[in-house]
Design an enzyme around this catalytic site. Structure first.
Site, PDB file in Angstrom:
ATOM      1  N   HIS A  53      -3.900   4.266  56.218  1.00  0.00           N
ATOM      2  CA  HIS A  53      -3.828   3.991  54.778  1.00  0.00           C
ATOM      3  C   HIS A  53      -4.624   5.080  54.055  1.00  0.00           C
ATOM      4  O   HIS A  53      -5.190   5.986  54.692  1.00  0.00           O
ATOM      5  CB  HIS A  53      -4.357   2.590  54.454  1.00  0.00           C
ATOM      6  CG  HIS A  53      -5.708   2.312  55.060  1.00  0.00           C
ATOM      7  ND1 HIS A  53      -6.844   2.954  54.653  1.00  0.00           N
ATOM      8  CD2 HIS A  53      -6.089   1.490  56.073  1.00  0.00           C
ATOM      9  CE1 HIS A  53      -7.869   2.528  55.357  1.00  0.00           C
ATOM     10  NE2 HIS A  53      -7.441   1.643  56.237  1.00  0.00           N
ATOM     11  N   HIS A 108      -8.080   6.191  55.357  1.00  0.00           N
ATOM     12  CA  HIS A 108      -8.035   7.167  56.449  1.00  0.00           C
ATOM     13  C   HIS A 108      -7.671   8.563  55.916  1.00  0.00           C
ATOM     14  O   HIS A 108      -8.272   9.563  56.290  1.00  0.00           O
ATOM     15  CB  HIS A 108      -6.963   6.783  57.467  1.00  0.00           C
ATOM     16  CG  HIS A 108      -7.183   5.486  58.184  1.00  0.00           C
ATOM     17  ND1 HIS A 108      -6.316   4.426  58.076  1.00  0.00           N
ATOM     18  CD2 HIS A 108      -8.155   5.085  59.035  1.00  0.00           C
ATOM     19  CE1 HIS A 108      -6.730   3.434  58.836  1.00  0.00           C
ATOM     20  NE2 HIS A 108      -7.855   3.796  59.423  1.00  0.00           N
TER      21      HIS A 108
END
Ligand code: AMP
Length: 281
Positions: free
Chosen positions: A34, A37
């Site tokens: 997501h 990250h």
């Protein structure tokens, strides 16, 4: 992007890159990527010649088999996201590749850092994290590795791992990335039902309100206030809320100017366990 699933192949690729003097920025993940990250990855890409990412759902850091089974996985979507941030190398090994031995016997001692909060509620969790991260560091040999403050206790444990094992790399802490409504981004958010997702911002909202009470209440009073707030919301089951110093992660009894403090929370929403934290100063 080059994708590898064996230790040997990724090491060969990296040996070549190192020969050419390329610096390596590394972001270890468990996938289901997501924006949280990706923020770490963009920074790693900017600060190094090569961006290396690992996607590995590490079984030995899960103390709850259901949690491991239900952990979201979508490697094809992950690959597309990795391409979008210019990832140079993806290492996505199998469990057998990471753990060729029958049983992992390596043990680390993180002292009091691992007896509180996540360490107390998830026995063996941080040892499992340390084992996999040390192996990944040995394989990838990064110059810098990027970790999110979303998992602040994990970040502290990794910094300690680097110290006690004398590992030759720099750990770069990265701020928490949140959804517009304040919910800390997490792969586990995918498992929330729409109704639970709508309630989830209550966690960060409560943390922010707790911080705003700092001048009128002691740490213990704020902890009780948070406990009461969650008692009034039966959809949530609070596991812990602690206020600790930011270095040793031990509970603080009173506010002291020289001691940075952080509030840590773990809470179940349905059967999804969410964690978050906030700085008191
Ligand atoms: P995970 O895949 O959950 O193991 O996370 C991989 C790395 O991304 C860890 O260093 C996490 O702390 C970091 N991370 C995950 N979510 C966030 C977030 N919302 N903000 C910042 N870092 C994050």
């Amino acid at each position: 992007m080059e994708t590898f699933d064996t230790v040997l192949s990724v090491k060969q690729f990296l040996a070549n890159a190192k020969k050419k003097g390329k610096s390596i920025g590394f972001v270890p993940t468990m996938g289901a990527l997501h924006e949280g990250h990706l923020t770490l990855m963009r920074r790693a890409k900017k600060e190094n010649d090569l961006l290396a990412v690992s996607v590995f759902v590490n079984p030995i850091q899960f103390n709850n088999p259901e949690d491991l089974k239900k952990y979201p996985r979508d490697i094809e979507k992950d690959k597309a996201l990795l391409e979008s941030v210019g990832c140079d190398l993806l290492f996505a090994p199998t469990v057998d590749e990471m753990y060729p031995e029958k049983e992992v016997t390596e043990r680390f001692d993180f002292g009091k850092l691992e007896t509180v909060m996540e360490g107390a509620f998830r026995p063996g969790h941080f040892n499992g994290v340390a084992v996999v991260v040390k192996r990944l560091f040995n394989i990838i040999t990064p110059d810098k590795a990027y970790f999110g403050e979303k998992d602040f206790q994990q970040l502290t444990i990794i910094q300690q791992l680097v110290k006690i094992e004398n590992l030759p790399l720099e750990i770069v802490p990265c701020s928490i990335v949140r959804e517009p409504d304040g919910l800390a981004m997490s792969s586990r958010n995918e498992r929330l039902t729409p109704a639970e997702r709508a309630m989830a911002p209550f966690i960060h909202k409560t943390l922010k309100e707790a911080v705003s009470l700092k001048n009128e209440k002691s740490p213990q009073e704020i902890i009780q206030w948070v406990i009461n707030r969650f008692k009034a919301k039966p959809e949530f089951r609070l596991e812990y809320f602690e206020i600790t110093d930011a270095v040793f992660l031990q509970s603080v009894k009173r506010w002291e100017k020289k001691v940075n403090t952080i509030g840590f929370i773990a809470v179940f929403l349905g059967d999804v366990r969410l964690i978050d934290n906030i700085r008191f100063y």
